[in-house]
Write an enzyme that holds these catalytic residues in place. Structure first.
Site, mmCIF file in Angstrom:
data_model
loop_
_atom_site.group_PDB
_atom_site.id
_atom_site.type_symbol
_atom_site.label_atom_id
_atom_site.label_comp_id
_atom_site.label_asym_id
_atom_site.label_seq_id
_atom_site.Cartn_x
_atom_site.Cartn_y
_atom_site.Cartn_z
ATOM 1 N N CYS A 83 -6.326 2.012 5.807
ATOM 2 C CA CYS A 83 -6.957 0.768 6.223
ATOM 3 C C CYS A 83 -6.375 0.336 7.581
ATOM 4 O O CYS A 83 -5.443 0.961 8.090
ATOM 5 C CB CYS A 83 -6.710 -0.306 5.164
ATOM 6 S SG CYS A 83 -4.986 -0.871 5.101
ATOM 7 N N HIS A 106 0.855 -1.181 0.000
ATOM 8 C CA HIS A 106 0.000 0.000 0.000
ATOM 9 C C HIS A 106 0.897 1.240 0.000
ATOM 10 O O HIS A 106 2.022 1.213 0.513
ATOM 11 C CB HIS A 106 -0.882 0.033 1.243
ATOM 12 C CG HIS A 106 -1.979 -0.974 1.236
ATOM 13 N ND1 HIS A 106 -3.105 -0.838 2.032
ATOM 14 C CD2 HIS A 106 -2.148 -2.129 0.552
ATOM 15 C CE1 HIS A 106 -3.914 -1.855 1.827
ATOM 16 N NE2 HIS A 106 -3.343 -2.662 0.942
ATOM 17 N N GLU A 134 0.922 3.913 1.787
ATOM 18 C CA GLU A 134 1.387 4.346 3.103
ATOM 19 C C GLU A 134 2.545 3.497 3.604
ATOM 20 O O GLU A 134 3.533 4.022 4.128
ATOM 21 C CB GLU A 134 0.258 4.259 4.143
ATOM 22 C CG GLU A 134 -0.966 5.058 3.810
ATOM 23 C CD GLU A 134 -2.056 4.252 3.124
ATOM 24 O OE1 GLU A 134 -3.226 4.419 3.498
ATOM 25 O OE2 GLU A 134 -1.746 3.471 2.204
#
Length: 155
Positions: free
Chosen positions: A84, A54, A56
């Site tokens: 998430c 992801h 991040e």
């Protein structure tokens, strides 16, 4: 650097994801004392064949490498979509003090929408959160991406 400027950089990363047919999410890590970006990434789950790739996570890894420390104190993480649970956990574990994000994620948002991990008083670190920065632009990237996928009969 302003939240809007940081989000523009995160949006640029999200647009790079589009070129690879990845979900258009981008993230940047800004180091306040040195006034510079020390991590930037976009989703790469398909490219890297990695469910943890992801934006991040990748930006946090890059920033930690740049600083030579797992603690990302004195940083701001800007991400186009509400993180998430996995990413919220990484933000907490990296001790990121400030998170700004664009649009909420009603299906997996773990910062304010479904869960409030970054502000949970039971955890050892809490994050200052600013939501809704350039939210419409962030949401439009995602909406258009998934609409195109549905039109092509893909998930």
């Amino acid at each position: 650097m302003s939240p809007q400027s940081l989000m523009q950089l995160a949006l640029a990363q999200a647009r790079l994801a589009l070129a690879h047919d990845e979900v258009p999410i981008g993230a940047v890590v800004y180091h306040v004392p040195t006034d510079r970006i020390i991590g930037q990434a976009h989703n790469r789950r398909i490219l890297d064949r990695d469910p943890t790739a992801h934006a991040e996570i990748l930006a946090i890894r890059q920033a930690a490498s740049e600083l030579g420390d797992w603690r990302l104190e004195e940083t701001i993480l800007a991400v186009t979509l509400e993180p998430c649970p996995m990413c919220a956990g990484a933000i907490i574990n990296a001790r990121v003090p400030t998170l700004i994000y664009g649009c909420a994620d009603p299906k997996a948002g773990a910062v304010q929408t479904l869960y409030q991990l970054c502000s949970d008083p039971r955890l050892n670190h809490r994050v200052e959160i600013t939501a809704g920065i350039l939210a419409e632009e962030c949401a439009a990237l995602l909406t258009n991406f998934f609409a195109a996928k549905r039109a092509m009969g893909k998930k």
